[in-house]
Design a protein around this motif. Structure first.
Motif, short mmCIF file in Angstrom:
data_model
loop_
_atom_site.label_atom_id
_atom_site.label_comp_id
_atom_site.label_asym_id
_atom_site.label_seq_id
_atom_site.Cartn_x
_atom_site.Cartn_y
_atom_site.Cartn_z
N GLU A 113 0.80 -1.22 0.00
CA GLU A 113 0.00 0.00 0.00
C GLU A 113 0.84 1.29 0.00
O GLU A 113 0.44 2.28 -0.58
N LYS A 114 1.99 1.27 0.68
CA LYS A 114 2.76 2.51 0.89
C LYS A 114 4.02 2.62 0.05
O LYS A 114 4.66 3.67 0.05
N GLY A 115 4.41 1.57 -0.62
CA GLY A 115 5.64 1.61 -1.40
C GLY A 115 6.86 1.40 -0.52
O GLY A 115 6.79 0.73 0.52
N VAL A 116 7.99 2.00 -0.89
CA VAL A 116 9.25 1.81 -0.18
C VAL A 116 9.42 2.88 0.90
O VAL A 116 9.28 4.07 0.63
N LEU A 117 9.70 2.42 2.10
CA LEU A 117 9.98 3.29 3.24
C LEU A 117 11.28 2.84 3.88
O LEU A 117 11.73 1.70 3.67
N TYR A 118 11.87 3.72 4.68
CA TYR A 118 13.11 3.39 5.39
C TYR A 118 12.92 3.67 6.87
O TYR A 118 12.48 4.76 7.24
N LYS A 119 13.22 2.67 7.69
CA LYS A 119 13.14 2.82 9.14
C LYS A 119 14.55 2.97 9.70
O LYS A 119 15.43 2.17 9.38
N ILE A 120 14.73 4.00 10.51
CA ILE A 120 16.01 4.22 11.17
C ILE A 120 15.76 4.23 12.66
O ILE A 120 15.02 5.07 13.17
N ALA A 121 16.35 3.27 13.35
CA ALA A 121 16.24 3.20 14.82
C ALA A 121 17.39 4.00 15.41
O ALA A 121 18.55 3.84 15.00
N VAL A 122 17.06 4.89 16.34
CA VAL A 122 18.07 5.74 16.97
C VAL A 122 17.87 5.70 18.48
O VAL A 122 16.81 5.35 18.98
N LYS A 123 18.94 6.07 19.21
CA LYS A 123 18.80 6.16 20.66
C LYS A 123 19.61 7.33 21.19
O LYS A 123 20.65 7.69 20.64
N LYS A 124 19.07 7.90 22.25
CA LYS A 124 19.75 8.98 22.96
C LYS A 124 20.58 8.36 24.08
O LYS A 124 21.71 8.75 24.33
N ASN A 125 19.99 7.37 24.73
CA ASN A 125 20.65 6.61 25.78
C ASN A 125 19.95 5.25 25.86
O ASN A 125 19.11 4.94 25.04
N GLU A 126 20.29 4.47 26.85
CA GLU A 126 19.72 3.13 26.96
C GLU A 126 18.23 3.14 27.24
O GLU A 126 17.54 2.15 27.05
N TYR A 127 17.69 4.25 27.68
CA TYR A 127 16.28 4.32 28.09
C TYR A 127 15.41 5.09 27.11
O TYR A 127 14.20 5.06 27.21
#
Length: 148
Positions: A113-127
């Motif tokens: 339905e949405k085509g190509v997307l990119y997921k980027i997981a990020v973190k500031k700290n462990e929480y």
């Protein structure tokens, strides 16, 4: 004490059976998969109740594809590296307010339905972690934060 033990045992069996394969993978599903991913290796199927999910490799790339019980393709996810992202997506990330966070994972998601997307997981700290979703043109579409 016996009741508590019996309850725990029943709960354990319920959790165990929830991850078990419930249905046989229909031939129409495996045929649709083979037609779409003829060079796939190491294919492992899971029954997700609402869809069938195949985990596999194409070359060195780990992938996951979902199909309906009628063999209709829904989506495919593939692991990426930050460096392999399209320039527009990297530029969109660099211009976002999250650019100073640490990238912990990258995935390409192709949805019917949405085509190509990119997921980027990020973190500031462990929480404090966020899952960012970008269009192929680099536009930030969603930003889901989680606090552990």
């Amino acid at each position: 004490m016996l009741q508590k033990w019996a309850f725990t045992f029943v709960l354990f069996l319920s959790v165990l059976s929830a991850s078990a394969q419930f249905r046989k993978i229909p031939a129409v599903v495996t045929d649709a998969f083979k037609a779409k991913y003829a060079t796939a290796t190491g294919v492992e199927w899971k029954d997700r109740l609402t869809a069938f999910e195949a985990n596999f490799k194409v070359g060195e790339k780990d992938m996951k594809a979902s199909f309906t019980s009628k063999g209709e393709w829904l989506k495919t996810e593939s692991n990426f590296t930050y460096n392999s992202l399209p320039l527009e997506v990297k530029d969109g990330f660099k211009k976002s307010k999250y650019a100073d966070l640490t990238v912990t994972g990258v995935m390409q998601v192709e949805e019917k339905e949405k085509g190509v997307l990119y997921k980027i997981a990020v973190k500031k700290n462990e929480y404090s972690k966020r899952n960012l979703v970008f269009s192929k043109t680099g536009q930030l579409i969603s930003d889901n934060g989680t606090i552990i």
